[in-house]
Design a protein around this motif. Structure first.
Motif, mmCIF file in Angstrom:
data_model
loop_
_atom_site.group_PDB
_atom_site.id
_atom_site.type_symbol
_atom_site.label_atom_id
_atom_site.label_comp_id
_atom_site.label_asym_id
_atom_site.label_seq_id
_atom_site.Cartn_x
_atom_site.Cartn_y
_atom_site.Cartn_z
ATOM 1 N N LEU A 178 49.779 -38.637 -41.027
ATOM 2 C CA LEU A 178 49.921 -37.335 -41.663
ATOM 3 C C LEU A 178 48.527 -36.852 -42.034
ATOM 4 N N ASN A 179 48.150 -35.711 -41.521
ATOM 5 C CA ASN A 179 46.867 -35.080 -41.842
ATOM 6 C C ASN A 179 47.150 -33.868 -42.702
ATOM 7 N N ALA A 180 46.271 -33.589 -43.644
ATOM 8 C CA ALA A 180 46.477 -32.432 -44.504
ATOM 9 C C ALA A 180 45.135 -31.802 -44.862
ATOM 10 N N ILE A 181 45.161 -30.489 -44.962
ATOM 11 C CA ILE A 181 44.029 -29.758 -45.507
ATOM 12 C C ILE A 181 44.534 -29.037 -46.747
ATOM 13 N N LEU A 228 47.127 -26.161 -47.424
ATOM 14 C CA LEU A 228 46.906 -25.102 -46.445
ATOM 15 C C LEU A 228 47.660 -25.433 -45.163
ATOM 16 N N LYS A 229 47.625 -26.714 -44.789
ATOM 17 C CA LYS A 229 48.188 -27.110 -43.499
ATOM 18 C C LYS A 229 48.427 -28.612 -43.479
ATOM 19 N N THR A 230 49.503 -29.029 -42.826
ATOM 20 C CA THR A 230 49.716 -30.445 -42.509
ATOM 21 C C THR A 230 50.050 -30.538 -41.028
ATOM 22 N N TRP A 231 49.712 -31.667 -40.421
ATOM 23 C CA TRP A 231 50.076 -31.929 -39.038
ATOM 24 C C TRP A 231 50.063 -33.432 -38.803
ATOM 25 N N CYS A 232 50.807 -33.855 -37.802
ATOM 26 C CA CYS A 232 50.887 -35.275 -37.475
ATOM 27 C C CYS A 232 50.119 -35.552 -36.185
ATOM 28 N N LYS A 259 38.126 -22.746 -54.140
ATOM 29 C CA LYS A 259 38.377 -22.480 -52.714
ATOM 30 C C LYS A 259 37.794 -23.564 -51.801
ATOM 31 N N GLY A 260 37.386 -24.690 -52.390
ATOM 32 C CA GLY A 260 36.876 -25.806 -51.601
ATOM 33 C C GLY A 260 37.970 -26.410 -50.735
ATOM 34 N N VAL A 261 37.552 -27.055 -49.663
ATOM 35 C CA VAL A 261 38.454 -27.610 -48.658
ATOM 36 C C VAL A 261 38.529 -29.127 -48.829
#
Length: 190
Positions: free
Chosen positions: A183-186, A165-169, A124-126
């Motif tokens: 591109l950012n991602a978690i 979990l999530k991506t965003w620009c 469950k690490g990020v």
């Protein structure tokens, strides 16, 4: 990492004061207080210092020896000189921060880099990462960049036991470079 060894001070000066608050605001709420963060490709040490100042424990790595020395002076702790593919630690981390660093790994080695780094994450690490937005590999000013879009990111993390979990620009946060898209991602460790 020849570019960064030869241009360490210039890179340090150009990145140390960039306001990363908008990205920290996506990452920090996902990790518990006093978490142990791996800053993978710490560059100037800017983010390591920010996380230390917030009370987190941080282990910083970078592939550039010269940049690592500058970062050590910034954060007052050691920076391990290693690559993402060669990194090894008995420690498990609550989170990994790989801001604009994995993009220097060739596409053919990127899946292995993700797999190796993620193997050091607790369940469950990020895992935060960012890439210039695109679907190609380019060389600019002596530096190599692997650009990713959402589809390619999904492909390169397939063997890493992580899920998106999530991506965003976002636009580049450095002054004068706002037209560059990221591109950012978690990711979350399964």
């Amino acid at each position: 990492m020849t570019y960064y060894d030869q241009n360490a001070q210039e890179f340090f000066d150009g990145t140390i004061n960039v306001d990363m608050t908008s990205l920290y605001n996506e990452f920090i709420p996902l990790i518990p207080n006093a978490s142990y963060i791996l800053d993978a490709g710490c560059g100037s040490g800017r983010d390591t210092k920010a996380f230390l100042d917030l009370g987190y424990k941080v282990y910083a790595i970078d592939a550039s020896e010269e940049l690592g020395k500058l970062a050590e002076n910034q954060v007052n702790q050691a920076v391990e000189i290693t690559t993402f593919q060669q990194f090894s630690s008995p420690q498990s981390f609550d989170a990994i921060w790989a801001c604009a660093s994995l993009l220097h790994v060739p596409m053919t080695e990127l899946s292995q880099a993700f797999k190796n780094l993620a193997s050091h994450l607790k369940p469950k690490g990020v895992f935060y990462c960012s890439f210039k937005y695109g679907d190609d590999e380019v060389e600019r000013n002596g530096r190599r960049f692997t650009n990713l879009n959402e589809k390619l990111l999904q492909e390169v993390i397939a063997d890493s036991n992580t899920t998106i979990l999530k991506t965003w620009c976002t636009s580049d946060l450095r002054k004068g470079r706002e037209s560059e898209k990221w591109l950012n991602a978690i990711l979350i460790k399964e």
